[in-house]
Design a protein around this motif. Structure first.
Motif, short mmCIF file in Angstrom:
data_model
loop_
_atom_site.label_atom_id
_atom_site.label_comp_id
_atom_site.label_asym_id
_atom_site.label_seq_id
_atom_site.Cartn_x
_atom_site.Cartn_y
_atom_site.Cartn_z
N LEU A 8 0.83 -1.20 0.00
CA LEU A 8 0.00 0.00 0.00
C LEU A 8 0.87 1.24 0.00
CD1 LEU A 8 -2.65 1.53 0.19
CD2 LEU A 8 -2.62 1.17 2.67
N ASP A 9 1.91 1.26 0.80
CA ASP A 9 2.81 2.43 0.83
C ASP A 9 3.43 2.68 -0.53
OD1 ASP A 9 2.34 2.80 3.53
OD2 ASP A 9 4.05 1.57 4.16
N ILE A 10 3.83 1.62 -1.21
CA ILE A 10 4.45 1.75 -2.53
C ILE A 10 3.43 2.29 -3.53
CG2 ILE A 10 5.42 0.44 -4.47
CD1 ILE A 10 6.75 -1.37 -2.32
N ALA A 11 2.21 1.77 -3.47
CA ALA A 11 1.17 2.25 -4.39
C ALA A 11 0.85 3.72 -4.15
CB ALA A 11 -0.09 1.40 -4.23
N LEU A 12 0.78 4.13 -2.89
CA LEU A 12 0.51 5.53 -2.57
C LEU A 12 1.64 6.43 -3.07
CD1 LEU A 12 -0.90 5.06 1.03
CD2 LEU A 12 -2.15 6.06 -0.90
N GLN A 13 2.87 6.02 -2.85
CA GLN A 13 4.01 6.81 -3.31
C GLN A 13 4.00 6.94 -4.83
OE1 GLN A 13 6.41 8.62 -1.65
NE2 GLN A 13 5.05 8.21 0.08
N ALA A 14 3.70 5.85 -5.51
CA ALA A 14 3.63 5.87 -6.98
C ALA A 14 2.55 6.85 -7.44
CB ALA A 14 3.35 4.47 -7.51
N CYS A 15 1.44 6.83 -6.74
CA CYS A 15 0.32 7.69 -7.09
C CYS A 15 0.68 9.17 -6.92
CB CYS A 15 -0.86 7.33 -6.20
SG CYS A 15 -2.46 7.69 -6.91
N PHE A 16 1.28 9.51 -5.80
CA PHE A 16 1.61 10.91 -5.54
C PHE A 16 2.73 11.42 -6.45
CE2 PHE A 16 -0.33 10.05 -1.27
CZ PHE A 16 -1.39 10.92 -1.44
N LYS A 17 3.70 10.58 -6.74
CA LYS A 17 4.78 11.00 -7.65
C LYS A 17 4.23 11.21 -9.06
CE LYS A 17 8.77 9.13 -5.22
NZ LYS A 17 9.98 8.26 -5.28
N ALA A 18 3.35 10.31 -9.49
CA ALA A 18 2.75 10.47 -10.81
C ALA A 18 1.88 11.73 -10.86
CB ALA A 18 1.91 9.25 -11.15
N SER A 19 1.19 12.02 -9.76
CA SER A 19 0.27 13.17 -9.76
C SER A 19 1.03 14.49 -9.92
CB SER A 19 -0.54 13.19 -8.46
OG SER A 19 0.25 13.56 -7.34
N GLU A 20 2.26 14.57 -9.43
CA GLU A 20 3.04 15.80 -9.60
C GLU A 20 3.27 16.08 -11.08
OE1 GLU A 20 6.64 15.96 -7.35
OE2 GLU A 20 5.71 15.12 -5.54
N ALA A 21 3.67 15.05 -11.81
CA ALA A 21 3.89 15.21 -13.25
C ALA A 21 2.59 15.51 -13.98
CB ALA A 21 4.55 13.95 -13.82
N VAL A 22 1.53 14.82 -13.59
CA VAL A 22 0.23 15.01 -14.23
C VAL A 22 -0.26 16.45 -14.05
CG1 VAL A 22 -2.23 14.40 -14.04
CG2 VAL A 22 -0.50 12.60 -14.15
N MET A 23 -0.16 16.95 -12.85
CA MET A 23 -0.67 18.29 -12.57
C MET A 23 0.18 19.38 -13.22
SD MET A 23 -3.50 17.85 -11.19
CE MET A 23 -3.86 19.58 -10.88
N ASN A 24 1.47 19.13 -13.38
CA ASN A 24 2.31 20.09 -14.10
C ASN A 24 1.84 20.23 -15.54
OD1 ASN A 24 3.99 20.77 -11.97
ND2 ASN A 24 5.48 19.16 -12.42
N LEU A 57 6.42 0.88 -8.98
CA LEU A 57 5.88 -0.45 -8.66
C LEU A 57 6.88 -1.57 -8.97
CD1 LEU A 57 2.19 -0.22 -9.97
CD2 LEU A 57 3.08 0.26 -7.68
N SER A 58 7.84 -1.30 -9.82
CA SER A 58 8.80 -2.34 -10.21
C SER A 58 9.60 -2.86 -9.02
CB SER A 58 9.75 -1.81 -11.29
OG SER A 58 10.56 -0.77 -10.77
N GLN A 59 9.69 -2.06 -7.96
CA GLN A 59 10.45 -2.50 -6.78
C GLN A 59 9.78 -3.69 -6.08
OE1 GLN A 59 10.22 0.35 -3.27
NE2 GLN A 59 9.22 1.60 -4.85
N THR A 60 8.51 -3.93 -6.37
CA THR A 60 7.82 -5.08 -5.76
C THR A 60 8.15 -6.38 -6.47
OG1 THR A 60 5.85 -4.89 -7.16
CG2 THR A 60 5.90 -3.57 -5.13
N GLY A 61 8.68 -6.29 -7.69
CA GLY A 61 8.97 -7.49 -8.45
C GLY A 61 7.76 -8.14 -9.08
#
Length: 264
Positions: A8-24, A57-61
């Motif tokens: 869940l932590d990894i998914a949340l981090q992925a979501c927030f990092k992607a959102s920065e690029a999306v909102m830019n 997400l790739s860090q999960t394998g």
């Protein structure tokens, strides 16, 4: 397969990092819109979000099935017991219209069932998520990872107490089929019905929240359109079932197209 607590932590981090690029990109005039073979739009934001989420997400394998990824044949996918299913931007038409009603969807699916989901509407500052097999949550006024961390302990557990009296049906802003109109007409014969049009997977999340009573989707959707919100619905004790058979939707099928469904 035992699900790790940090997924869940990894998914949340992925979501927030992607959102920065999306909102830019969202704040700019040029979205770099292209058109796919099915006449659906694709923007620079879709591609940027896809690349960022894939890297995180790739860090999960675990394997990743994304709308903007390569077309992976079923012969390769059929051995995937657990995988991520991602829609980098669900509601690209709403993104282009600047309505704010687009979401970033990340789901974890195991044995064809969605068990974890994050649905984030960065322009609206709304995030929904669930923890595997347990509770579903909603937070508002979340425009960054910092906002989330500061407020996560105050998140609402879903479903919320129902505050409406009429029967509320969620419908798509961009895809309202004749069959859906027939469904609404039939329901209206015996019940006082209200219609709430929303973009993207927010409709299914509103079912989980209890803000609407149902969301009929009697038209085409793909697995990445529904997987994350489906996981949230299940944790909120709601269902997304095949409109004809009443069986729960399943994932990583040979065909990635969903059957018509009713979320309620």
């Amino acid at each position: 397969m035992e699900l790790k607590n940090n997924y869940l932590d990894i998914a949340l981090q992925a979501c927030f990092k992607a959102s920065e690029a999306v909102m830019n990109i969202y704040k700019k005039d040029d979205f770099g819109v292209q058109w796919k073979v099915d006449d659906s739009p694709l923007t620079k934001a879709d591609l940027e979000a896809h690349n960022i989420i894939k890297m995180e997400l790739s860090q999960t394998g675990l394997p990743i099935l994304s709308e903007e990824g390569r077309d992976i044949p079923f012969e390769e996918r059929k051995s995937w017991e657990t995988l991520w299913i991602v829609d980098p931007i669900d509601g690209t038409k709403e993104f282009i219209k600047r309505s704010g009603e687009f979401t970033i969807n990340i789901a974890l699916v195991t044995r064809k069932n969605p068990v974890l989901g994050v649905v984030y509407a960065p322009a609206l500052g709304i995030i929904y998520w669930n923890d595997c097999y347990q509770n579903a949550y909603k937070l508002q006024n979340v425009y960054s990872n910092a906002d989330f961390n500061a407020a996560v302990d105050t998140a609402n557990v879903l479903p919320l107490k129902k505050a409406h009296h009429n029967y509320i049906i969620a419908t798509s802003k961009s895809h309202l089929s004749e069959k859906t109109k027939d469904f609404i007409k039939q329901k209206s014969e015996n019940t006082k019905v209200e219609i709430l049009a929303k973009g993207s997977s927010l409709k299914m999340c509103m079912v989980a929240e209890g803000a609407v009573d149902c969301y009929p989707r009697l038209g085409t959707t793909m697995e990445w359109d529904t997987a994350a919100a489906h996981a949230i619905c299940l944790s909120a004790k709601k269902n997304i079932r095949n409109y004809t058979t009443n069986l729960e939707l399943s994932y990583n099928k040979e065909t990635l197209k969903n059957d018509w469904f009713l979320a309620k």
